[in-house]
Design a protein around this motif. Structure first.
Motif, short mmCIF file in Angstrom:
data_model
loop_
_atom_site.label_atom_id
_atom_site.label_comp_id
_atom_site.label_asym_id
_atom_site.label_seq_id
_atom_site.Cartn_x
_atom_site.Cartn_y
_atom_site.Cartn_z
N ASP A 1 0.24 6.44 8.80
CA ASP A 1 1.12 5.38 9.32
C ASP A 1 2.28 5.10 8.38
OD1 ASP A 1 -0.45 4.39 7.33
OD2 ASP A 1 -0.91 2.50 8.31
N ALA A 2 2.71 6.11 7.61
CA ALA A 2 3.73 5.90 6.58
C ALA A 2 5.14 6.07 7.11
CB ALA A 2 3.48 6.85 5.41
N GLN A 3 5.32 6.12 8.41
CA GLN A 3 6.64 6.01 9.03
C GLN A 3 6.62 4.74 9.85
OE1 GLN A 3 8.20 9.35 11.42
NE2 GLN A 3 8.75 7.85 12.99
N ILE A 4 7.47 3.78 9.49
CA ILE A 4 7.49 2.51 10.20
C ILE A 4 8.91 2.22 10.67
CG2 ILE A 4 5.55 1.61 8.86
CD1 ILE A 4 7.51 -0.11 7.28
N ASP A 5 9.02 1.39 11.68
CA ASP A 5 10.33 0.99 12.17
C ASP A 5 11.08 0.24 11.07
OD1 ASP A 5 9.74 2.06 14.65
OD2 ASP A 5 9.13 0.14 15.51
N TRP A 6 12.37 0.56 10.92
CA TRP A 6 13.19 -0.18 9.96
C TRP A 6 13.49 -1.56 10.53
CZ3 TRP A 6 17.57 -3.02 9.79
CH2 TRP A 6 18.11 -3.31 8.53
N THR A 7 13.27 -2.58 9.71
CA THR A 7 13.70 -3.94 10.02
C THR A 7 14.24 -4.54 8.71
OG1 THR A 7 11.57 -4.99 9.48
CG2 THR A 7 11.89 -4.24 11.76
N ASP B 1 0.83 -1.20 0.00
CA ASP B 1 0.00 0.00 0.00
C ASP B 1 0.87 1.25 0.00
OD1 ASP B 1 -2.40 -1.35 0.02
OD2 ASP B 1 -2.85 -0.96 2.12
N LEU B 2 1.86 1.26 0.88
CA LEU B 2 2.70 2.45 1.05
C LEU B 2 3.64 2.64 -0.14
CD1 LEU B 2 3.51 1.95 4.84
CD2 LEU B 2 1.98 3.66 3.85
N VAL B 3 4.29 1.58 -0.57
CA VAL B 3 5.25 1.69 -1.67
C VAL B 3 4.57 2.21 -2.93
CG1 VAL B 3 6.66 0.34 -3.27
CG2 VAL B 3 6.84 -0.08 -0.82
N LEU B 4 3.40 1.68 -3.25
CA LEU B 4 2.74 2.06 -4.50
C LEU B 4 2.11 3.45 -4.44
CD1 LEU B 4 1.11 -1.38 -5.37
CD2 LEU B 4 3.23 -0.41 -6.26
N SER B 5 2.09 4.06 -3.26
CA SER B 5 1.56 5.41 -3.12
C SER B 5 2.65 6.46 -2.94
CB SER B 5 0.61 5.47 -1.90
OG SER B 5 -0.45 4.58 -2.03
N ALA B 6 3.90 6.05 -2.80
CA ALA B 6 4.96 6.96 -2.37
C ALA B 6 5.99 7.22 -3.46
CB ALA B 6 5.67 6.38 -1.14
N PRO B 7 6.11 8.47 -3.93
CA PRO B 7 7.20 8.81 -4.85
C PRO B 7 8.57 8.80 -4.19
CG PRO B 7 5.41 10.43 -4.95
CD PRO B 7 5.18 9.58 -3.75
N VAL B 8 8.58 8.97 -2.86
CA VAL B 8 9.84 8.99 -2.11
C VAL B 8 9.79 7.92 -1.02
CG1 VAL B 8 11.38 10.32 -0.61
CG2 VAL B 8 10.20 11.46 -2.50
N ALA C 1 -6.95 -0.11 8.49
CA ALA C 1 -5.93 0.89 8.21
C ALA C 1 -6.54 2.27 8.04
CB ALA C 1 -5.18 0.50 6.93
N PRO C 2 -5.80 3.35 8.42
CA PRO C 2 -6.25 4.70 8.12
C PRO C 2 -6.35 4.91 6.62
CG PRO C 2 -4.44 4.69 9.70
CD PRO C 2 -4.54 3.30 9.15
N ALA C 3 -7.15 5.90 6.23
CA ALA C 3 -7.34 6.18 4.80
C ALA C 3 -6.03 6.61 4.17
CB ALA C 3 -8.38 7.27 4.63
N ARG C 4 -5.79 6.15 2.96
CA ARG C 4 -4.60 6.58 2.21
C ARG C 4 -4.95 6.57 0.74
NH1 ARG C 4 -2.02 1.34 3.89
NH2 ARG C 4 -0.91 2.62 5.37
N PRO C 5 -4.12 7.20 -0.09
CA PRO C 5 -4.41 7.22 -1.52
C PRO C 5 -4.50 5.81 -2.08
CG PRO C 5 -2.63 8.75 -0.96
CD PRO C 5 -2.91 7.92 0.25
N ALA C 6 -5.28 5.67 -3.15
CA ALA C 6 -5.38 4.36 -3.77
C ALA C 6 -4.04 3.91 -4.27
CB ALA C 6 -6.37 4.43 -4.94
N PRO C 7 -3.59 2.67 -3.93
CA PRO C 7 -2.31 2.18 -4.40
C PRO C 7 -2.33 1.97 -5.90
CG PRO C 7 -3.53 0.43 -3.36
CD PRO C 7 -4.31 1.68 -3.13
N GLY C 8 -1.14 1.94 -6.48
CA GLY C 8 -1.02 1.68 -7.90
C GLY C 8 -0.88 2.94 -8.72
N LYS C 9 -0.93 4.11 -8.07
CA LYS C 9 -0.82 5.36 -8.80
C LYS C 9 0.62 5.76 -9.07
CE LYS C 9 -5.26 5.85 -8.70
NZ LYS C 9 -6.03 5.56 -9.91
N VAL C 10 1.53 5.20 -8.29
CA VAL C 10 2.95 5.50 -8.47
C VAL C 10 3.62 4.27 -9.02
CG1 VAL C 10 5.09 6.12 -7.34
CG2 VAL C 10 2.94 7.13 -6.56
N GLY C 11 4.31 4.37 -10.12
CA GLY C 11 4.93 3.18 -10.67
C GLY C 11 6.07 3.52 -11.52
#
Length: 286
Positions: A130-136, A34-41, A276-286
């Motif tokens: 919730d687009a800041q998550i702990d690095w693992t 969800d997050l990756v496909l919505s995030a340019p950065v 999950a909290p509302a977020r942009p529809a995934p798949g828009k960033v590719g």
């Protein structure tokens, strides 16, 4: 790098864990997709400092939350269409631990899923609360793989819904094949097929071309195709999809579709999405 929030929900580091995080000990594949496909950065970063923002300067903040100004040092960029400075900042929302005290994030290693802020080269905005998550290691590996898969020339299309369904009975009782066509954002063909033979378990497959051949198979779990089907497929076959079928054939098509849904194991992914909290529809960033 300062980071601004999308809205006033708690960020992933301090929010109530979602079901997939509880089951898997961290963000699941669908959470991160969800997050990756919505995030340019997408950045691997370490928190350098945090400062609590006064309530009067934090509009639209939900009750019980505090807003923080967070500065981070970017260690690595997983994805960035435009330049992202090594030292950047964000605003983040968090739930106090007790008596108004906020969690200590200094030196915490995090993954940020964000977009650039126009006119502020040293700031980014989180694409979701919730687009800041702990690095693992597992979260980093998943984010990198999903970002790579989404940019591949053979990446599966974004599935938008279900088209027509057909069922053809075989020569023997209990024998037959159901084919269900899916709709996609770029009109590329995707179809499901379920083959039934007497005395055997049903077999199903997904095809990414006009022709369903022997190489077609179900999507592997935790792949982009599996995720895109999980996001798009409704729990039941729509009535309009079987409108041209006889009642008996329509009933079998619905049964076969239910078999596919069960085989995909989409229950946990849907539970995650509903929590999950509302977020942009995934798949828009590719």
């Amino acid at each position: 790098m300062p980071v601004r929030p999308q809205n006033s929900y708690a960020n992933g580091a301090a929010s109530v864990p979602r079901r997939s995080r509880t089951l898997l000990g961290g963000p699941g594949y669908a959470d991160i997709a969800d997050l990756v496909l919505s995030a340019p950065v997408i950045a691997d970063a370490t928190v350098r400092s945090t400062a609590k923002i006064k309530p009067a300067e934090a509009p639209n903040l939900a009750p019980g939350l505090v807003r923080l100004y967070v500065e981070v040092d970017v260690t690595a960029l997983i994805r960035a269409r435009t330049g992202c400075r090594r030292e950047s900042g964000i605003c983040s929302t968090s739930r106090p631990i007790s008596a108004g005290r906020v969690p200590k994030f200094k030196k915490a290693r995090v993954l940020l899923f964000a977009r650039p802020v126009a006119g502020a080269g040293n700031q980014v905005q989180l694409v979701a609360p919730d687009a800041q998550i702990d690095w693992t290691p597992s979260a980093d590996t998943r984010a990198r793989k999903i970002a790579k898969d989404a940019l591949a020339s053979d990446a599966p299309p974004v599935i938008t819904g279900i088209g027509n369904a057909f069922h053809v009975a075989g020569a023997l009782p209990g024998e037959g094949e159901t084919q269900i066509f899916l709709t996609t954002a770029d009109q590329r063909p995707v179809s499901l097929s379920v083959l039934r033979r007497p005395g055997e378990q049903p077999r199903w497959a997904v095809a990414l071309s006009e022709i369903v051949d022997e190489s077609a198979a179900p999507p592997a779990p935790e792949t982009l195709l599996w995720y895109r089907m999980a996001c798009a497929l409704p729990p039941m076959l729509p009535e309009r999809s079987t409108g041209s079928l006889e009642a008996a054939d329509a009933a079998i098509a619905r049964e076969d579709y239910a078999f596919v849904i069960a085989a995909l194991g989409l229950a946990d992914a849907r539970a995650r999405s509903s929590n999950a909290p509302a977020r942009p529809a995934p798949g828009k960033v590719g």
